[in-house]
Design an enzyme around this catalytic site. Structure first.
Site, short mmCIF file in Angstrom:
data_model
loop_
_atom_site.label_atom_id
_atom_site.label_comp_id
_atom_site.label_asym_id
_atom_site.label_seq_id
_atom_site.Cartn_x
_atom_site.Cartn_y
_atom_site.Cartn_z
N LEU A 186 0.87 -1.18 0.11
CA LEU A 186 -0.09 0.05 0.02
C LEU A 186 0.88 1.39 -0.11
CD1 LEU A 186 -2.60 -1.06 2.77
CD2 LEU A 186 -3.28 -0.59 0.23
N ASP A 187 0.64 2.32 -0.76
CA ASP A 187 1.35 3.42 -0.93
C ASP A 187 1.50 4.04 0.16
OD1 ASP A 187 -0.55 5.97 -1.26
OD2 ASP A 187 -1.15 4.50 -2.71
N ALA A 188 2.36 4.95 0.78
CA ALA A 188 2.36 5.61 2.10
C ALA A 188 1.09 6.23 2.46
CB ALA A 188 3.62 6.63 2.15
#
Length: 238
Positions: free
Chosen positions: A102-104
Site C-alpha cells: 500500500l502506498d504511504a
C-alpha cells in the site's frame, strides 16, 4: 508424526476431535481420504485437508494481517529513517515480508508472512485475488463514473478496470465508494479515479481475498485464523 497429533498441533481440534474427523472421512492427505488412525505423515511435506480446506502444518510459518496506518511505508527498511511496517512487527522477529504493498498515503489491510509460495501466488496477476477498498473523493459524482470504471479506462501503462464500484455514502460534499479490483499495479485505484476526474482524499483497503480488516486497530497486527489461511491457500491453488 501421527496424523491426529499433527492436526491437533495445527489447531484443528483436540487429538480426540481429530480422531473423530479421521473416522468420519473428513481428512485427506495428499489428495486421498485417510480413515486409518495412527497414520504417520511428515508435517513439513504432506498436503493435509480437513473438509476440503488446506491445513498448514509446516513449522515456523507466520501469517499476519496488519492494519497499516497512513504515513507508514510498505517496506521492511528505509535508509532515510522513515516509519516502515517492520517497526510495527518487532515482536515477531526477522524473516517476515509484506505481501504486495500500500502506498504511504493509503491505509488498511496488509498481509505479512514468511510463506514464500503463498506470497508469490497472492501477488501474481494470474490468480486474480480480489482486493476491496473504501475510497473517499470530493462530490458530487457523475452518475456514469462507477460504470465507466467497471467497463474499463485507458491508463499510461495500459487498460484498467474495476470488478465492482458502488457508492456507499454521499454527504457533505464527499462521496465514499467501495471499489473491488484484482489488479496489483502501483497506485492503480488512485490513478483510475484521477483519470475520471476524482482525486482520492482517503483510501483504505478493507479486504484481500477471504481476509477482512474487521475491527483491527491501526498499527496493530493479528495472526490469521486457520480458516483464513486455508481459504487463502485454496484461492491460489495450494
Amino acid at each position: 508424526m501421527r496424523l491426529q497429533k499433527v492436526l491437533a498441533a495445527a489447531g484443528v481440534g483436540s487429538r480426540r476431535a481429530s480422531e473423530e474427523m479421521i473416522d468420519e472421512g473428513r481428512v485427506r492427505v495428499d489428495g486421498k481420504v485417510v480413515r486409518e488412525q495412527g497414520r504417520r505423515v511428515d508435517p513439513e511435506t504432506a498436503i493435509i485437508e480437513v473438509d476440503g480446506a488446506r491445513v498448514v502444518t509446516r513449522s515456523g510459518l507466520v501469517h499476519l494481517a496488519l492494519n497499516k496506518p497512513r504515513g507508514v511505508l510498505s517496506t521492511m527498511s528505509d535508509d532515510r529513517g522513515r516509519p516502515t511496517v517492520a517497526d510495527l512487527l518487532t515482536e515477531f522477529g526477522p524473516g517476515l515480508f509484506h505481501v504486495g504493498r500500500l502506498d504511504a498515503d493509503s491505509e488498511g489491510l496488509l498481509l505479512v508472512t514468511n510463506d514464500g509460495e503463498l506470497a508469490h501466488r497472492l501477488t501474481h496477476p494470474s490468480f486474480e485475488v480480489a482486493k476491496t477498498y473504501l475510497v473517499e473523493v470530493s462530490g458530487p459524482m457523475r452518475r456514469e463514473v462507477p460504470r465507466t470504471l467497471q467497463i474499463g479506462i485507458e491508463l499510461e501503462d495500459g487498460p484498467a478496470r474495476a470488478d465492482s464500484v458502488r457508492v456507499i455514502d454521499n454527504a457533505n460534499g464527499r462521496v465514499m465508494l467501495e471499489v473491488i479490483i484484482h489488479e496489483g499495479r502501483k497506485r492503480i485505484v488512485r490513478r483510475m479515479l484521477e483519470a475520471v476526474g476524482y482525486p482520492v482524499h482517503r483510501l483504505v483497503r478493507t479486504q484481500l481475498g477471504p481476509v477482512t480488516l474487521g475491527t483491527l486497530r491501526a498499527g496493530r497486527p493479528r495472526h490469521l485464523s486457520r480458516g483464513e489461511i486455508g481459504a487463502l491457500y485454496r484461492d491460489v491453488g495450494l
